[in-house]
Design a protein around this motif. Structure first.
Motif, mmCIF file in Angstrom:
data_model
loop_
_atom_site.group_PDB
_atom_site.id
_atom_site.type_symbol
_atom_site.label_atom_id
_atom_site.label_comp_id
_atom_site.label_asym_id
_atom_site.label_seq_id
_atom_site.Cartn_x
_atom_site.Cartn_y
_atom_site.Cartn_z
ATOM 1 N N THR A 204 -33.701 57.541 -27.594
ATOM 2 C CA THR A 204 -34.206 58.610 -26.898
ATOM 3 C C THR A 204 -33.303 59.796 -27.091
ATOM 4 O OG1 THR A 204 -32.982 58.034 -24.810
ATOM 5 C CG2 THR A 204 -35.252 57.226 -25.233
ATOM 6 N N LYS A 205 -33.977 61.159 -26.764
ATOM 7 C CA LYS A 205 -33.216 62.127 -27.172
ATOM 8 C C LYS A 205 -32.546 62.760 -25.749
ATOM 9 C CE LYS A 205 -36.344 63.420 -30.786
ATOM 10 N NZ LYS A 205 -37.273 64.343 -31.308
ATOM 11 N N SER A 206 -33.026 62.118 -24.690
ATOM 12 C CA SER A 206 -32.409 62.733 -23.397
ATOM 13 C C SER A 206 -32.549 61.371 -22.285
ATOM 14 C CB SER A 206 -33.116 63.775 -22.686
ATOM 15 O OG SER A 206 -34.498 63.474 -22.115
ATOM 16 N N THR A 207 -32.047 61.690 -21.356
ATOM 17 C CA THR A 207 -32.172 60.613 -20.302
ATOM 18 C C THR A 207 -33.398 60.415 -19.627
ATOM 19 O OG1 THR A 207 -31.132 61.790 -18.474
ATOM 20 C CG2 THR A 207 -29.872 60.466 -19.755
ATOM 21 N N TYR A 208 -34.259 61.321 -19.816
ATOM 22 C CA TYR A 208 -35.656 61.592 -19.406
ATOM 23 C C TYR A 208 -36.734 60.680 -20.307
ATOM 24 C CZ TYR A 208 -39.775 63.468 -17.086
ATOM 25 O OH TYR A 208 -40.941 63.459 -16.377
ATOM 26 N N HIS A 209 -37.059 59.801 -20.106
ATOM 27 C CA HIS A 209 -37.864 58.963 -20.983
ATOM 28 C C HIS A 209 -39.439 59.025 -20.640
ATOM 29 C CE1 HIS A 209 -34.268 56.021 -21.475
ATOM 30 N NE2 HIS A 209 -33.840 57.274 -21.908
ATOM 31 N N GLN A 210 -39.823 59.746 -19.629
ATOM 32 C CA GLN A 210 -41.045 59.804 -19.220
ATOM 33 C C GLN A 210 -41.915 60.260 -20.397
ATOM 34 O OE1 GLN A 210 -42.601 58.057 -16.642
ATOM 35 N NE2 GLN A 210 -44.426 58.607 -17.745
ATOM 36 N N PRO A 211 -41.797 61.286 -21.076
ATOM 37 C CA PRO A 211 -42.606 61.651 -22.203
ATOM 38 C C PRO A 211 -42.855 60.544 -23.427
ATOM 39 C CG PRO A 211 -41.095 63.423 -21.798
ATOM 40 C CD PRO A 211 -40.742 61.982 -21.083
ATOM 41 N N TYR A 212 -41.892 59.664 -23.561
ATOM 42 C CA TYR A 212 -42.043 58.634 -24.517
ATOM 43 C C TYR A 212 -42.841 57.680 -23.977
ATOM 44 C CZ TYR A 212 -40.510 54.227 -26.512
ATOM 45 O OH TYR A 212 -40.517 52.842 -27.036
ATOM 46 N N LEU A 213 -42.833 57.254 -22.632
ATOM 47 C CA LEU A 213 -43.533 56.204 -22.106
ATOM 48 C C LEU A 213 -44.911 56.555 -21.901
ATOM 49 C CD1 LEU A 213 -40.890 55.138 -19.370
ATOM 50 C CD2 LEU A 213 -41.490 53.947 -21.477
ATOM 51 N N ALA A 214 -45.212 58.047 -21.597
ATOM 52 C CA ALA A 214 -46.433 58.632 -21.685
ATOM 53 C C ALA A 214 -47.139 58.476 -23.009
ATOM 54 C CB ALA A 214 -46.576 59.887 -21.196
ATOM 55 N N PHE A 215 -46.465 58.696 -23.896
ATOM 56 C CA PHE A 215 -47.170 58.551 -25.311
ATOM 57 C C PHE A 215 -47.299 57.352 -25.728
ATOM 58 C CE2 PHE A 215 -45.850 57.380 -29.704
ATOM 59 C CZ PHE A 215 -46.833 57.989 -30.428
ATOM 60 N N SER B 139 -29.662 51.104 -29.160
ATOM 61 C CA SER B 139 -30.883 51.814 -28.788
ATOM 62 C C SER B 139 -31.439 51.551 -27.431
ATOM 63 C CB SER B 139 -31.973 51.473 -29.897
ATOM 64 O OG SER B 139 -32.338 50.212 -29.944
ATOM 65 N N CYS B 140 -32.212 52.433 -27.080
ATOM 66 C CA CYS B 140 -32.790 52.398 -25.471
ATOM 67 C C CYS B 140 -33.755 51.204 -25.699
ATOM 68 C CB CYS B 140 -33.227 53.539 -25.001
ATOM 69 S SG CYS B 140 -31.734 54.696 -24.995
ATOM 70 N N TYR B 141 -34.943 51.310 -26.454
ATOM 71 C CA TYR B 141 -35.983 50.211 -26.440
ATOM 72 C C TYR B 141 -36.310 49.850 -27.840
ATOM 73 C CZ TYR B 141 -37.296 53.102 -22.308
ATOM 74 O OH TYR B 141 -37.377 53.663 -21.123
ATOM 75 N N THR B 142 -37.052 48.618 -27.773
ATOM 76 C CA THR B 142 -37.368 48.058 -29.138
ATOM 77 C C THR B 142 -38.814 47.725 -29.030
ATOM 78 O OG1 THR B 142 -35.477 46.872 -29.714
ATOM 79 C CG2 THR B 142 -37.472 46.054 -30.738
ATOM 80 N N LEU B 143 -39.669 48.583 -29.961
ATOM 81 C CA LEU B 143 -41.309 48.593 -29.897
ATOM 82 C C LEU B 143 -41.501 47.445 -30.935
ATOM 83 C CD1 LEU B 143 -42.418 52.107 -30.141
ATOM 84 C CD2 LEU B 143 -42.919 50.427 -28.406
ATOM 85 N N GLU B 144 -42.395 46.533 -30.410
ATOM 86 C CA GLU B 144 -43.063 45.645 -31.337
ATOM 87 C C GLU B 144 -44.656 46.180 -31.481
ATOM 88 O OE1 GLU B 144 -44.321 41.079 -31.831
ATOM 89 O OE2 GLU B 144 -43.334 41.762 -30.099
ATOM 90 N N CYS B 145 -45.047 46.593 -32.828
ATOM 91 C CA CYS B 145 -46.273 47.196 -32.915
ATOM 92 C C CYS B 145 -47.144 46.678 -34.211
ATOM 93 C CB CYS B 145 -46.091 48.638 -33.375
ATOM 94 S SG CYS B 145 -45.413 49.752 -32.101
ATOM 95 N N ARG B 146 -48.330 46.900 -34.136
ATOM 96 C CA ARG B 146 -49.014 46.419 -35.429
ATOM 97 C C ARG B 146 -49.955 47.605 -35.821
ATOM 98 N NH1 ARG B 146 -52.323 44.070 -30.923
ATOM 99 N NH2 ARG B 146 -53.919 45.709 -30.669
ATOM 100 N N LEU C 88 -44.481 59.761 -32.980
ATOM 101 C CA LEU C 88 -43.481 59.202 -32.100
ATOM 102 C C LEU C 88 -42.213 60.077 -32.135
ATOM 103 C CD1 LEU C 88 -42.231 56.481 -30.548
ATOM 104 C CD2 LEU C 88 -41.562 55.625 -32.733
ATOM 105 N N ASN C 89 -41.958 60.443 -33.311
ATOM 106 C CA ASN C 89 -40.787 61.525 -33.562
ATOM 107 C C ASN C 89 -40.694 62.522 -32.842
ATOM 108 O OD1 ASN C 89 -38.953 62.897 -36.185
ATOM 109 N ND2 ASN C 89 -38.486 61.349 -34.702
ATOM 110 N N GLU C 90 -41.724 63.232 -32.213
ATOM 111 C CA GLU C 90 -42.005 64.101 -31.338
ATOM 112 C C GLU C 90 -41.033 63.928 -30.013
ATOM 113 O OE1 GLU C 90 -45.970 65.622 -30.781
ATOM 114 O OE2 GLU C 90 -46.132 65.693 -32.877
#
Length: 136
Positions: free
Chosen positions: A72-83, A101-108, A122-124
């Motif tokens: 994450t780019k900041s301590t505020y994770h809400q934009p990422y979680l909303a995405f 890292s802060c999270y690990t995403l498992e995706c398909r 995601l990179n936004e």
């Protein structure tokens, strides 16, 4: 406290949660009703919390399976979680973790192109490190 028979039941149900109680009993040397009573006790004690279905993702058109470490780019994770809420068709799990890292995403994804589109969006919100799963 779980005993050896309980662990055998859990092992058998992990292999096939649709097994009949009669067959389960035969495999662990109990009667069907005794096996059923044991399973009910494991359920009521929250040892067994549910049953799942294993889905063949490739048969659904998802051919690319990825693990993505999120920074994450900041301590505020809400934009990422909303995405992530807008990307449920791709996200299997979002694990909050400790470590680098802060999270690990498992995706398909159905294709590398869809993965690329996802990563651009995601990179936004965050930085990431990508690993593609070759074989399970």
């Amino acid at each position: 406290m779980l005993d050896h028979t309980d662990f055998q039941i859990l092992e058998e149900l992990s292999r096939n949660s649709r097994i009949s109680m009669k067959e389960l009993g035969e495999r662990i040397h109990l009667s069907g009703p005794a096996a059923s009573a044991r399973v009910e006790k494991l359920e009521s004690n929250d040892v067994i919390q549910g049953y799942t279905v294993k889905i063949n993702q490739a048969k659904l058109g998802y051919h690319v399976h990825a693990l993505i470490n999120i920074f994450t780019k900041s301590t505020y994770h809400q934009p990422y979680l909303a995405f992530l809420e807008t990307q449920k068709q791709y996200v299997i799990h979002n694990y909050k973790i400790s470590g680098d890292s802060c999270y690990t995403l498992e995706c398909r994804f159905p294709s590398i192109e869809k993965l690329d589109e996802f990563l651009v969006l995601l990179n936004e919100h965050v930085n990431y490190k990508l690993s593609i799963i070759i074989n399970k």
